[in-house]
Design a protein around this motif. Structure first.
Motif, PDB file in Angstrom:
ATOM      1  N   ASP A  22       0.769  -1.238   0.034  1.00  0.00           N
ATOM      2  CA  ASP A  22       0.086   0.041  -0.075  1.00  0.00           C
ATOM      3  C   ASP A  22       0.892   1.221   0.014  1.00  0.00           C
ATOM      4  OD1 ASP A  22      -2.440   1.289   0.076  1.00  0.00           O
ATOM      5  OD2 ASP A  22      -2.448   1.790   1.934  1.00  0.00           O
ATOM      6  N   GLY A  23       2.035   1.197  -0.702  1.00  0.00           N
ATOM      7  CA  GLY A  23       2.686   2.488  -0.959  1.00  0.00           C
ATOM      8  C   GLY A  23       3.666   2.774   0.509  1.00  0.00           C
ATOM      9  N   ARG A  24       3.800   1.817   1.434  1.00  0.00           N
ATOM     10  CA  ARG A  24       4.378   2.105   2.706  1.00  0.00           C
ATOM     11  C   ARG A  24       5.781   1.341   2.797  1.00  0.00           C
ATOM     12  NH1 ARG A  24       0.504   0.894   7.406  1.00  0.00           N
ATOM     13  NH2 ARG A  24       0.108  -0.957   5.806  1.00  0.00           N
ATOM     14  N   PRO A  25       6.901   1.550   2.156  1.00  0.00           N
ATOM     15  CA  PRO A  25       7.930   0.961   1.926  1.00  0.00           C
ATOM     16  C   PRO A  25       8.921   1.094   3.122  1.00  0.00           C
ATOM     17  CG  PRO A  25       8.304   3.157   0.752  1.00  0.00           C
ATOM     18  CD  PRO A  25       6.700   3.242   1.221  1.00  0.00           C
ATOM     19  N   ASN A  26       9.605  -0.043   3.157  1.00  0.00           N
ATOM     20  CA  ASN A  26      10.812  -0.124   4.495  1.00  0.00           C
ATOM     21  C   ASN A  26      11.724   0.973   4.026  1.00  0.00           C
ATOM     22  OD1 ASN A  26       9.303  -2.086   5.138  1.00  0.00           O
ATOM     23  ND2 ASN A  26      10.565  -3.519   3.980  1.00  0.00           N
ATOM     24  N   THR A  27      12.340   1.450   5.070  1.00  0.00           N
ATOM     25  CA  THR A  27      13.501   2.490   5.092  1.00  0.00           C
ATOM     26  C   THR A  27      14.615   1.821   4.727  1.00  0.00           C
ATOM     27  OG1 THR A  27      12.378   3.486   7.322  1.00  0.00           O
ATOM     28  CG2 THR A  27      14.736   4.349   6.363  1.00  0.00           C
ATOM     29  N   PRO A  28      15.279   2.426   3.533  1.00  0.00           N
ATOM     30  CA  PRO A  28      16.567   1.866   2.802  1.00  0.00           C
ATOM     31  C   PRO A  28      17.559   2.010   4.058  1.00  0.00           C
ATOM     32  CG  PRO A  28      15.479   3.357   1.506  1.00  0.00           C
ATOM     33  CD  PRO A  28      14.671   3.537   2.600  1.00  0.00           C
ATOM     34  N   GLU A  29      18.662   1.241   3.890  1.00  0.00           N
ATOM     35  CA  GLU A  29      19.831   1.195   5.002  1.00  0.00           C
ATOM     36  C   GLU A  29      20.834   1.594   4.362  1.00  0.00           C
ATOM     37  OE1 GLU A  29      20.240  -2.714   6.304  1.00  0.00           O
ATOM     38  OE2 GLU A  29      18.238  -2.890   7.338  1.00  0.00           O
ATOM     39  N   ASP A  30      21.798   2.467   5.206  1.00  0.00           N
ATOM     40  CA  ASP A  30      23.017   2.904   4.851  1.00  0.00           C
ATOM     41  C   ASP A  30      23.993   1.753   4.564  1.00  0.00           C
ATOM     42  OD1 ASP A  30      22.769   5.650   4.987  1.00  0.00           O
ATOM     43  OD2 ASP A  30      22.850   5.486   7.184  1.00  0.00           O
ATOM     44  N   GLY A  31      24.838   1.895   3.864  1.00  0.00           N
ATOM     45  CA  GLY A  31      26.173   1.060   3.890  1.00  0.00           C
ATOM     46  C   GLY A  31      26.770   0.780   2.510  1.00  0.00           C
ATOM     47  N   PHE A  32      27.485  -0.550   2.336  1.00  0.00           N
ATOM     48  CA  PHE A  32      28.196  -0.632   1.032  1.00  0.00           C
ATOM     49  C   PHE A  32      27.423  -1.832   0.288  1.00  0.00           C
ATOM     50  CE2 PHE A  32      31.666   0.948   3.402  1.00  0.00           C
ATOM     51  CZ  PHE A  32      32.167   1.666   2.561  1.00  0.00           C
ATOM     52  N   TYR A  33      27.106  -1.558  -0.702  1.00  0.00           N
ATOM     53  CA  TYR A  33      26.270  -2.707  -1.614  1.00  0.00           C
ATOM     54  C   TYR A  33      27.054  -3.214  -2.919  1.00  0.00           C
ATOM     55  CZ  TYR A  33      21.940  -0.877   0.408  1.00  0.00           C
ATOM     56  OH  TYR A  33      20.945  -0.600   1.481  1.00  0.00           O
ATOM     57  N   TRP A  34      26.837  -4.497  -2.808  1.00  0.00           N
ATOM     58  CA  TRP A  34      27.556  -5.182  -3.894  1.00  0.00           C
ATOM     59  C   TRP A  34      26.975  -6.619  -4.424  1.00  0.00           C
ATOM     60  CZ3 TRP A  34      29.557  -5.134   0.996  1.00  0.00           C
ATOM     61  CH2 TRP A  34      29.855  -6.347   1.613  1.00  0.00           C
ATOM     62  N   GLN A  35      27.672  -6.942  -5.515  1.00  0.00           N
ATOM     63  CA  GLN A  35      27.027  -8.549  -5.704  1.00  0.00           C
ATOM     64  C   GLN A  35      28.040  -9.576  -4.935  1.00  0.00           C
ATOM     65  OE1 GLN A  35      27.400  -7.502 -10.105  1.00  0.00           O
ATOM     66  NE2 GLN A  35      25.518  -8.446 -10.220  1.00  0.00           N
ATOM     67  N   PRO A  36      27.310 -10.181  -4.152  1.00  0.00           N
ATOM     68  CA  PRO A  36      28.286 -11.193  -3.262  1.00  0.00           C
ATOM     69  C   PRO A  36      29.023 -12.323  -4.053  1.00  0.00           C
ATOM     70  CG  PRO A  36      25.786 -10.958  -2.445  1.00  0.00           C
ATOM     71  CD  PRO A  36      25.913 -10.167  -3.829  1.00  0.00           C
ATOM     72  N   ASP A  37      28.583 -12.681  -5.424  1.00  0.00           N
ATOM     73  CA  ASP A  37      29.209 -13.298  -6.114  1.00  0.00           C
ATOM     74  C   ASP A  37      30.365 -12.764  -6.936  1.00  0.00           C
ATOM     75  OD1 ASP A  37      27.191 -12.468  -7.603  1.00  0.00           O
ATOM     76  OD2 ASP A  37      26.970 -14.340  -8.874  1.00  0.00           O
ATOM     77  N   LYS A  38      30.333 -11.453  -7.036  1.00  0.00           N
ATOM     78  CA  LYS A  38      31.132 -10.632  -8.017  1.00  0.00           C
ATOM     79  C   LYS A  38      31.860  -9.532  -7.322  1.00  0.00           C
ATOM     80  CE  LYS A  38      28.200 -11.958 -11.946  1.00  0.00           C
ATOM     81  NZ  LYS A  38      27.701 -11.457 -13.119  1.00  0.00           N
TER      82      LYS A  38
END
Length: 301
Positions: A22-38
């Motif tokens: 219903d348009g009520r999304p979760n709060t995004p998190e700070d941090g480092f984002y990557w592809q675990p297998d790459k």
């Protein structure tokens, strides 16, 4: 009383999930984002409340040369998540790493090389769509892994579903776990210990707690990891234990996990004693709110 069939339970759960969205999304998190297998390429994201995101990317050209890019933009709510769009800016010729004699400050030069869009499909999962002048349109998915230990990825709110058919003659038990605090310390000769605390809440994104508390611990000994969360009544008696050591063996938790649950029936005050005495029951849990929300209540759920 008639028992619900698994199909009906699944249908009702899907309806609840849609109603929650219903348009009520979760709060995004700070941090480092990557592809675990790459590994080796990714983004560092700074989420400024629920208003803006600033990101920096560590990327490479086709020839293998490192490229530093930045971007930023306002957070826009979309069904089931957040979206950020902005210019992709490449910078170069900035200050080198060294003392003021060898590396006096100089402002980098910057140029817009394309556009970027990030869709947060979960608090720690982002879909990246970039369009650059050199490479055209590129799409890929990134995950925010724990910046500390695997155990930190448990922080947040989880919808837990337990298949109780073998033990109770009913098909499921559902409860909402908020794991709000995490700590670590070392025991000599045993290894690192992680402790957790939280509660069972009444509804999606609610900060008020029922009378049931959530706590647990994990012990790392000789490289073996063991995670358990107990749901306790006010008198300290345990209602359920969630054991998910197998689910975390491959890395930090993202959107869901599963494992074995134990119906302790408030007969025990020690989780290990209950696990040794009871038969395991399969369970699955889905993330329903972010670490930031569970810890502070800031932002939306």
């Amino acid at each position: 009383m008639k028992r619900w069939t698994p199909m009906l339970v699944s249908l009702l759960w899907s309806i609840c999930a849609v109603a929650y969205d219903d348009g009520r999304p979760n709060t995004p998190e700070d941090g480092f984002y990557w592809q675990p297998d790459k590994s080796g390429t990714g983004f560092a994201l700074d989420v400024l409340g629920i208003e803006r995101v600033f990101g920096a990317g560590y990327l490479y050209t086709r020839a293998g040369q490192p490229v530093f890019v930045t971007f930023g933009g306002p957070l826009q709510a979309i069904p089931g998540g957040w979206r950020v769009t902005g210019d992709l800016v490449r910078t170069e010729n900035g200050q080198c790493l060294g003392n003021t004699t060898n590396c006096p400050y100089r402002a980098p030069t910057a140029a817009i090389v394309g556009q970027i869009s990030l869709d947060f499909t979960a608090p720690n999962v982002v879909r990246v769509l970039a369009q650059t002048q050199a490479d055209g349109v590129i799409a890929f998915d990134l995950v925010r892994q724990s910046t500390g230990t695997i155990g930190e990825s448990l922080l947040g709110e989880w919808d837990a579903l337990v298949d109780q058919a073998p033990a109770q003659g009913v098909y499921f038990l559902g409860e909402k776990l908020q794991i709000r605090a995490f700590d670590r310390f070392t025991i000599s000769g045993r290894g690192e210990v992680h402790t957790y605390s939280g509660c069972v809440t009444f509804a999606e994104g609610r900060r008020d707690c029922s009378t049931l508390a959530v706590d647990g611990s994990s012990v790392v000994e000789s490289g073996q990891q063991h995670f358990r969360i107990a749901v306790k009544a006010p008198d300290g008696k345990i209602a359920r234990v969630y054991d998910f050591r197998r689910a975390v063996a491959s890395g930090a938790l993202t959107r869901s996990f599963d494992g074995d649950a134990y119906d302790c029936a408030r007969e025990y005050t020690n989780a290990d004693t209950c696990v040794a005495a009871k038969q395991p029951i399969r369970f699955v849990a889905y993330r329903s709110a972010s670490r930031a929300y569970a810890e502070t209540g800031a932002g939306t759920q």
